[in-house]
Design a protein around this motif. Structure first.
Motif, PDB file in Angstrom:
ATOM      1  N   THR A   1     -37.723  29.291 -13.157  1.00 23.61           N
ATOM      2  CA  THR A   1     -36.862  30.477 -13.066  1.00 23.61           C
ATOM      3  C   THR A   1     -36.975  31.314 -14.331  1.00 23.61           C
ATOM      4  O   THR A   1     -36.912  32.545 -14.272  1.00 23.61           O
ATOM      5  CB  THR A   1     -35.386  30.091 -12.833  1.00 23.61           C
ATOM      6  OG1 THR A   1     -34.933  29.247 -13.887  1.00 23.61           O
ATOM      7  CG2 THR A   1     -35.201  29.401 -11.508  1.00 23.61           C
TER       8      THR A   1
ATOM      9  N   LEU B   1     -41.329  31.988  -7.956  1.00 27.84           N
ATOM     10  CA  LEU B   1     -40.321  31.631  -6.954  1.00 27.84           C
ATOM     11  C   LEU B   1     -40.948  30.842  -5.806  1.00 27.84           C
ATOM     12  O   LEU B   1     -40.364  29.868  -5.313  1.00 27.84           O
ATOM     13  CB  LEU B   1     -39.652  32.899  -6.418  1.00 27.84           C
ATOM     14  CG  LEU B   1     -38.759  33.666  -7.397  1.00 27.84           C
ATOM     15  CD1 LEU B   1     -38.231  34.927  -6.738  1.00 27.84           C
ATOM     16  CD2 LEU B   1     -37.595  32.797  -7.862  1.00 27.84           C
TER      17      LEU B   1
ATOM     18  N   MET C   1     -31.138  27.541  -8.599  1.00 31.37           N
ATOM     19  CA  MET C   1     -30.761  28.942  -8.455  1.00 31.37           C
ATOM     20  C   MET C   1     -29.257  29.101  -8.276  1.00 31.37           C
ATOM     21  O   MET C   1     -28.660  30.054  -8.786  1.00 31.37           O
ATOM     22  CB  MET C   1     -31.526  29.562  -7.283  1.00 31.37           C
ATOM     23  CG  MET C   1     -33.030  29.635  -7.527  1.00 31.37           C
ATOM     24  SD  MET C   1     -33.982  30.253  -6.111  1.00 31.37           S
ATOM     25  CE  MET C   1     -33.585  31.982  -6.174  1.00 31.37           C
TER      26      MET C   1
END
Length: 722
Positions: A341, A380, A395
């Motif tokens: 991320t 992602l 997330m």
């Protein structure tokens, strides 16, 4: 803290050693044996493409501005704001500390192969203590100790090459021979190339971050890519596909001297990664804390040697405590998600910086925003390929952190790319908007409300926010009469005062200050200059005054702005008006016909009912007839119109009883209403004061009355969707 590190020691060395880690030694043979040489090379190219784009992204940002301590956290917080920086930075710090423990367990498990009597937990604990001691001697000392480790890694690769060429086997481009899918093998290999930011975490210790970060990181990434392209050839030359699939330590079978040639490099790669994490974690934590303390005393402590030691001790304690978790396999997966991320956010950050088109964005290394965006999307995608559940968990954690920090964060003292991105979007939208001809179908309430005393105009402004709700925009103009050159006029203080009122009342509006020597002319000028072409205010709101002359000024302003098709709302709200959010409300619209302001009044009433505070309100169209024929005709007209315009409203047409004053009847009927809307005529010039007396009589003692004048170019057709 002295900044002594250069490109080689501060960026290249830790990055290369983190890239060439345990995956290369213990999992790359498995990938090659299952996928075959061709598909393995495709996996290497695809994985390195994503990480190389990430390297280019943060290298581009690093060449545009000085990168302070905190590495990835610093970049994200300075480009996308403290909130998102914290939401990503906190998991990044925890991931760095857990990585220390994970690498320590890797070394401990290897040690147990030779010394099985030593428990893994004890070995891991000892490794972390040693890594902490080494790192506490300073980044330069710790990184210099990695140079011998780099030599050991290079030697192990050299021994692998010697063994492969000595085997006498040639290169075979076999097809995939295992029962493993391409993306499964990709997910196993990808963590091998995720060390590209190892040097970025030491940004605060570099002599010249703008030069060292791009140069060192790009060279290290290319070095890793070259080695990962070579090793599969050596593996297929040195062993069969079956052996590659089954033997995790196949390197020791291929290389001469066996484990003696390979094990030092394997342990060195793992140990160097642990040292890199131990150096990076306290620096990330230190940057996080520094940004959240504002007083000189707290700043002084954080920047002192004691502050640096404290963040180091906290990081070490967390890493030691993680040993007692025992099974870190699940934690390891989430750690990988957090790192991905961060990589994805860095890519999106670079794309946003480019798309913002701010003049301050002048990087030496220029990368297309499309390439940056592709890297972000790739990160992602890889998250979900590796482990969809862990990806969602990571997330969600970051989203929760972002939500909490958004409510708690102080305002940053630096600018970021978010404003530039919004400005770029606005520019493109305005240019496209200007190509469309405005129609009644597209009409939205763009209200400009004028206030002279912000605190006393709160209710009017609140109603303005109700009218625009999510459909339009409310702008507040604080009018100050005086000479703009006078030292008594403090525009900055006025702006802060207006913003404070809006913030305290939780009203979303665009505030501005207008200083004028002439009240009427100043407002006319402000109305004409508000907004941009194709995106200007179309309705002006002003407050009712106890002074008849000021009300006359307002009507004079109404006459003037109607010539430029600006509608007008005069708000008479009593000082003792109290908004009751707990009951269903009644809105009276005094009907005079669509072309006699009725369309705008009814539309404003409808927009009011869309606001959460006015939901379930009842709109009543009020009318007084003097004859039965007039009553029946009005009722018929309203009954046909209401279904057509699709606004829930109830027609109420009453006969005027004999010997009853119309004004008195209006007052009586308005008793049940929470607010009432009346249409405005344009008084003849010079007769504004008489007209204000009539309006005052019409409003009576009702606490919330709105007088509406529709001067839009769509007068009479605002309610029709054509």
């Amino acid at each position: 803290m002295d900044k002594k590190l250069g490109t080689f020691l501060g960026v290249y060395t830790p990055t290369v050693l983190t890239i060439l880690g345990v995956i290369m030694y213990m999992r790359f043979g498995w990938v090659t044996g299952n996928m075959g040489l061709t598909k393995t090379l495709v996996i290497v190219v695809l994985a390195n493409s994503i990480t190389f784009i990430t390297t280019l992204s943060f290298a581009s940002i690093a060449t545009n501005k000085k990168i302070g301590a905190g590495g990835a956290y610093f970049i994200i917080s300075r480009s996308l704001g403290l909130e998102l920086g914290g939401a990503v930075g906190i998991p990044l710090f925890l991931s760095q500390t857990f990585s220390i423990t994970l690498y320590a367990f890797g070394i401990a498990e290897t040690i147990q192969l030779f010394l099985p009597v030593i428990p893994i937990g004890v070995s891991a604990f000892a490794v972390i203590i040693f890594v902490g001691w080494l790192s506490s001697r300073g980044a330069e000392f710790a990184l210099k100790s990695q140079i011998p480790l780099m030599i050991l890694v290079a030697a192990s690769i050299l021994f692998l090459a010697i063994g492969s060429f000595s085997s006498g086997s040639g290169v075979r481009f076999s097809e995939a021979s295992g029962n493993v899918t391409f993306w499964t093998a990709f997910a196993v290999f990808f963590p091998a190339v995720t060390g590209v930011m190892a040097g970025l975490g030491l940004s605060g210790d570099l002599r010249d971050p703008q030069r060292s970060i791009p140069k060192g990181a790009i060279l290290a990434t290319l070095t890793g890519f070259a080695i990962y392209m070579i090793v599969p050839f050596l593996l297929v030359m040195g062993a069969s596909d079956v052996d590659l699939q089954k033997n995790n330590l196949i390197w020791s079978d291929i290389a001469p001297l066996g484990m003696l040639a390979v094990m030092p490099g394997l342990l060195g790669a793992i140990f160097s990664s642990a040292v890199g994490s131990m150096l990076g974690a306290p620096r990330t934590l230190h940057a996080l804390i520094e940004d959240r303390f504002t007083t000189p005393e707290s700043k002084g402590f954080i920047l002192s040697d004691k502050g640096h030691k404290l963040t180091f001790i906290v990081s070490l304690v967390i890493a030691l405590a993680a040993v007692f978790i025992g099974d870190l396999n699940h934690v390891a997966t989430v750690v990988t998600m957090f790192f991905l991320t961060v990589y994805g956010t860095i890519n999106f950050t670079a794309a946003i910086e480019t798309l913002s088109r701010e003049p301050s964005w002048r990087p030496t290394i220029k990368v297309s925003w499309f390439v940056n965006m592709a890297g972000g999307v790739g990160c992602l995608a890889v998250m979900f390929l590796i482990n969809p559940i862990a990806a969602v968990v990571a997330m969600c954690i970051e989203f929760i952190l972002y939500t909490v920090l958004t409510k708690l964060e102080k305002k940053a003292s630096w600018g970021d790319a978010r404003r530039g991105m919004h400005e770029a979007l606005i520019k493109e939208s305005l240019l496209r908007l200007s190509q469309y001809v405005p129609t009644s179908r597209n009409w939205r309430p763009y209200i400009l409300a004028f206030v002279t005393e912000p605190e006393r105009s709160v209710e009017m402004v609140r109603f303005g926010s109700f009218f625009v709700n999510r459909s339009g925009i409310l702008s507040i103009s604080y009018i100050a009469e005086g000479d703009i050159e006078s030292s008594n006029i403090d525009i900055s203080s006025m702006q802060l005062r207006l913003k404070d009122v809006l913030r305290k009342e939780k009203i979303e509006a665009l505030p501005e200050v207008c200083v004028t020597a002439n009240f009427v002319n100043g407002i006319i000028t402000a109305v004409q200059s508000n907004g941009m072409s194709g995106f200007q205010s179309n309705t002006v709101m002003m407050a009712w005054h106890n002074d008849e002359i000021k009300n006359a000024y307002s009507l004079s302003i109404m006459r003037k702005i109607s010539r430029i098709n600006k509608s007008f709302v005069l708000c008479k709200i009593s000082d003792d008006f109290v908004f009751d959010s707990g009951k269903n409300k009644v809105i009276h619209v005094w009907w005079g016909g669509l072309r006699r302001n009725g369309d705008l009044m009814l539309l404003l009433a409808h927009l009011l009912t869309l606001a959460p505070e006015w939901r379930n309100s009842t709109i009543k169209l009020m009318s007084i007839a003097s004859t039965i024929y007039e009553k029946e005709a009005t009722e018929l007209h309203l009954s046909e119109m209401i279904p057509e315009i699709r606004i829930n409203a109830e027609p109420h047409v009453m006969m005027l009883p004999p010997d009853t004053n119309v004004i008195d009847m209006i007052h009586e009927m308005n008793r049940e209403a929470d607010i009432a809307l009346f249409g405005l005529d344009t008084p003849e010039e010079g007769k504004e004061i008489n007209y204000t007396k009539r309006l005052k009589s019409l409003a009576g003692n009702h606490k919330a009355v709105f007088f509406v004048k529709n001067s839009s170019i769509f007068t009479g057709s605002l309610l029709h969707n054509k």
